[in-house]
Design a protein around this motif. Structure first.
Motif, PDB file in Angstrom:
ATOM      1  N   ALA A 118     -17.074  24.267 -16.319  1.00  0.00           N
ATOM      2  CA  ALA A 118     -15.691  23.942 -15.569  1.00  0.00           C
ATOM      3  C   ALA A 118     -14.866  25.344 -15.999  1.00  0.00           C
ATOM      4  N   ALA A 119     -13.845  25.658 -14.938  1.00  0.00           N
ATOM      5  CA  ALA A 119     -13.110  27.191 -14.983  1.00  0.00           C
ATOM      6  C   ALA A 119     -11.795  26.834 -14.647  1.00  0.00           C
ATOM      7  N   GLN A 120     -10.887  27.283 -15.466  1.00  0.00           N
ATOM      8  CA  GLN A 120      -9.446  27.074 -15.120  1.00  0.00           C
ATOM      9  C   GLN A 120      -8.748  28.385 -15.294  1.00  0.00           C
ATOM     10  N   HIS A 121      -8.014  28.534 -14.139  1.00  0.00           N
ATOM     11  CA  HIS A 121      -7.383  29.984 -14.006  1.00  0.00           C
ATOM     12  C   HIS A 121      -6.054  29.672 -13.952  1.00  0.00           C
ATOM     13  N   LEU A 122      -5.114  30.653 -15.111  1.00  0.00           N
ATOM     14  CA  LEU A 122      -3.903  30.367 -15.221  1.00  0.00           C
ATOM     15  C   LEU A 122      -3.088  31.989 -15.698  1.00  0.00           C
ATOM     16  N   ASN A 123      -2.177  32.288 -15.082  1.00  0.00           N
ATOM     17  CA  ASN A 123      -1.535  33.633 -15.543  1.00  0.00           C
ATOM     18  C   ASN A 123      -2.574  34.757 -15.949  1.00  0.00           C
ATOM     19  N   GLY A 124      -3.532  35.085 -15.181  1.00  0.00           N
ATOM     20  CA  GLY A 124      -4.375  36.176 -15.415  1.00  0.00           C
ATOM     21  C   GLY A 124      -5.310  35.940 -16.261  1.00  0.00           C
ATOM     22  N   LEU A 125      -5.684  34.732 -17.041  1.00  0.00           N
ATOM     23  CA  LEU A 125      -6.475  34.070 -17.949  1.00  0.00           C
ATOM     24  C   LEU A 125      -7.472  33.328 -17.281  1.00  0.00           C
ATOM     25  N   VAL A 126      -8.667  32.985 -17.860  1.00  0.00           N
ATOM     26  CA  VAL A 126      -9.502  32.280 -17.342  1.00  0.00           C
ATOM     27  C   VAL A 126     -10.017  31.507 -18.733  1.00  0.00           C
ATOM     28  N   VAL A 142     -11.048  34.122 -21.196  1.00  0.00           N
ATOM     29  CA  VAL A 142     -11.429  35.475 -20.861  1.00  0.00           C
ATOM     30  C   VAL A 142     -10.087  36.026 -20.157  1.00  0.00           C
ATOM     31  N   ASN A 143     -10.038  37.371 -20.501  1.00  0.00           N
ATOM     32  CA  ASN A 143      -9.074  38.081 -19.613  1.00  0.00           C
ATOM     33  C   ASN A 143      -9.700  39.111 -18.736  1.00  0.00           C
ATOM     34  N   PRO A 144     -10.106  39.001 -17.518  1.00  0.00           N
ATOM     35  CA  PRO A 144     -10.922  39.649 -16.590  1.00  0.00           C
ATOM     36  C   PRO A 144     -10.102  41.152 -16.591  1.00  0.00           C
ATOM     37  N   SER A 145      -8.954  41.265 -16.536  1.00  0.00           N
ATOM     38  CA  SER A 145      -8.279  42.609 -16.403  1.00  0.00           C
ATOM     39  C   SER A 145      -8.627  43.567 -17.300  1.00  0.00           C
ATOM     40  N   THR A 146      -8.578  42.909 -18.697  1.00  0.00           N
ATOM     41  CA  THR A 146      -8.872  43.922 -19.734  1.00  0.00           C
ATOM     42  C   THR A 146     -10.249  43.703 -20.293  1.00  0.00           C
ATOM     43  N   HIS A 147     -11.273  42.904 -19.572  1.00  0.00           N
ATOM     44  CA  HIS A 147     -12.402  42.801 -19.950  1.00  0.00           C
ATOM     45  C   HIS A 147     -12.868  42.169 -21.491  1.00  0.00           C
ATOM     46  N   LYS A 148     -11.776  41.417 -21.747  1.00  0.00           N
ATOM     47  CA  LYS A 148     -11.845  40.702 -23.092  1.00  0.00           C
ATOM     48  C   LYS A 148     -12.011  39.369 -23.202  1.00  0.00           C
ATOM     49  N   TYR A 377      -7.194  35.488  -9.853  1.00  0.00           N
ATOM     50  CA  TYR A 377      -6.264  35.483 -10.729  1.00  0.00           C
ATOM     51  C   TYR A 377      -5.280  36.729 -10.594  1.00  0.00           C
ATOM     52  N   VAL A 378      -4.290  36.628 -11.211  1.00  0.00           N
ATOM     53  CA  VAL A 378      -3.321  37.879 -11.078  1.00  0.00           C
ATOM     54  C   VAL A 378      -3.343  38.867 -12.163  1.00  0.00           C
ATOM     55  N   GLU A 379      -3.359  40.102 -12.055  1.00  0.00           N
ATOM     56  CA  GLU A 379      -3.689  40.963 -13.134  1.00  0.00           C
ATOM     57  C   GLU A 379      -2.984  40.669 -14.321  1.00  0.00           C
ATOM     58  N   SER A 380      -3.357  40.856 -15.360  1.00  0.00           N
ATOM     59  CA  SER A 380      -2.412  40.679 -16.854  1.00  0.00           C
ATOM     60  C   SER A 380      -3.104  41.475 -17.869  1.00  0.00           C
ATOM     61  N   MET A 381      -2.142  42.049 -18.789  1.00  0.00           N
ATOM     62  CA  MET A 381      -2.509  42.739 -19.782  1.00  0.00           C
ATOM     63  C   MET A 381      -2.322  41.904 -21.113  1.00  0.00           C
ATOM     64  N   LEU A 382      -2.301  40.453 -20.771  1.00  0.00           N
ATOM     65  CA  LEU A 382      -2.019  39.609 -22.004  1.00  0.00           C
ATOM     66  C   LEU A 382      -3.109  39.889 -22.966  1.00  0.00           C
ATOM     67  N   PRO A 383      -2.970  40.006 -24.219  1.00  0.00           N
ATOM     68  CA  PRO A 383      -4.014  40.265 -25.173  1.00  0.00           C
ATOM     69  C   PRO A 383      -4.516  38.838 -25.589  1.00  0.00           C
ATOM     70  N   LEU A 384      -5.790  39.056 -26.111  1.00  0.00           N
ATOM     71  CA  LEU A 384      -6.400  37.402 -26.571  1.00  0.00           C
ATOM     72  C   LEU A 384      -6.296  37.347 -28.150  1.00  0.00           C
TER      73      LEU A 384
END
Length: 384
Positions: A118-126, A142-148, A377-384
């Protein structure tokens, strides 16, 4: 006014001077921030190595929030794609431009029970979860934008997780629901991404069988996270009040589900909760969406999507996600000659267009590969 500097090499034009001299130019920090916040995440990731002041600026929470706000306003979206290979038993996660093109490989997980997620997408994070044979859920962020990526700390034998955002506190949270047997009870816990620790809450869930929940993904709308139950009622949990409620789906959904033996599921569309239902009948080729436009009075608005070709043999899946306010992406396993084709429906024009993705040598397509989760997802630089 604070300034940020960068250096560049200027070649002397004097015939008798072949040496290189350095010139330093300063710009106000506010201008640098304005420029960088409007750039794609891919560019910003490279610019972190320009200088220490740039790295410091890009790493601040205020810049992360500003960049996400700009990316949302500009509809700077991308796609998160999940694929499972039956021959190798591995699951792959990819990202791709929202308008088609080459995909980027994010990560690969190897687990014998990884055939369904199951995958849930929110504010650039998955946030994606999978269940082991013992029905214990495990979750990754996962943050797909930062590959983290980050594996969430386990609170125990959770049945499932729901990913949400508390607007009142401006923080992402994850709801864990556990079924305890000694004594028989339901345990509700919340993880805050501020400190990554679990907190047990004392709240009374609605009275229904916790064994009967739907395996489709949950969605979060306005600080409330939703999950479709097996009864086709919708479980709602408000992160602001930390209370549960139950929402009845329209009777038309229940009648259609019983008639064609399909499974309605929920999506987030145009900032609202939606319920999707489809027909397997070849001569109809329709999908229906009920949108909850008035939460307080439970007013649902119905829309119909007519497909240009029969469902059977089309390669279409029955999961959908909203790219923006007008377009809906539909999962598809249809590919040929190393090109994957995904249909996109425009709600205003009521027309379809196709997106074409090329995995290339980095991630070649295979007949044993199944693409089962495609979301935006919307691009986000949010760190994990």
């Amino acid at each position: 006014m604070k300034t940020l500097e960068y250096e560049y090499d200027e070649q002397s034009t004097a015939a008798d001077n072949r040496s290189t001299k350095k010139a330093t130019t300063s710009f106000p920090g506010e201008i640098i921030e304005e420029i960088l916040s409007r750039l794609p995440a891919k560019s910003i990731l490279r610019f972190r190595s320009v200088s220490k002041p740039w790295l410091s600026l890009i790493s601040t929470p205020s810049f992360t929030k500003l960049h996400f706000t700009r990316a949302t306003a500009a509809h700077r979206t991308a796609l998160f794609i999940s694929a499972y290979n039956f021959s190798t038993g591995k699951r792959h996660f990819l990202s791709a431009p929202h308008d088609g093109g080459p995909v980027t490989h994010l990560m690969t997980l190897d687990h014998p029970c990884f055939a369904s997620i199951a995958a849930q997408h929110l504010n650039g994070l998955v946030c994606f979860t999978y269940h082991t044979w013992s029905s214990h859920a495990h979750a990754f962020l996962v943050n797909p934008s930062t590959h983290k990526s980050f594996k969430l700390p386990s609170p125990g034998s959770s049945m499932f997780y729901l990913f949400g955002f508390d607007e009142s506190r401006n923080e992402h949270k994850i709801l864990s629901i556990r079924k305890l047997f000694k004594p028989l009870a339901i345990e509700i816990m919340i993880l805050s991404m501020t400190n990554y620790s679990w907190r047990k809450i004392d709240t009374e869930p609605p009275a229904f069988s916790w064994d009967g929940y739907h395996t489709k993904d949950g969605v979060c709308v306005n600080s409330v996270v939703y999950l479709m139950l097996e009864s086709y009622d919708i479980l709602a949990f408000d992160f602001r009040t930390e209370k549960f409620s139950l929402i009845n789906t329209p009777q038309d959904v229940l009648a259609r589900a019983d008639a064609v033996k399909n499974n309605p599921y929920i999506i987030k569309i145009n900032g609202c909760l939606g319920v999707c239902c489809h027909d397997f009948v070849d001569d109809i080729n329709e999908m229906y969406i009920w949108i909850l436009q008035n939460y307080e009075n439970r007013i649902w608005i119905k829309e119909t999507i007519t497909f240009p070709e029969p469902w059977r043999g089309s390669g279409f899946d029955f999961s959908m996600d909203s790219i923006n306010t007008d377009e809906i992406i539909i999962s598809s396993s249809k590919f040929s000659k190393n090109v994957m084709t995904i249909p996109v429906y425009n709600r205003k024009s009521r027309c379809f267009r196709s997106l074409h993705f090329t995995p290339g040598h980095q991630f070649p397509l295979s007949r044993t590969l199944m693409f089962d989760k495609i979301g935006c997802y919307v691009e986000s630089m949010l760190p994990l």
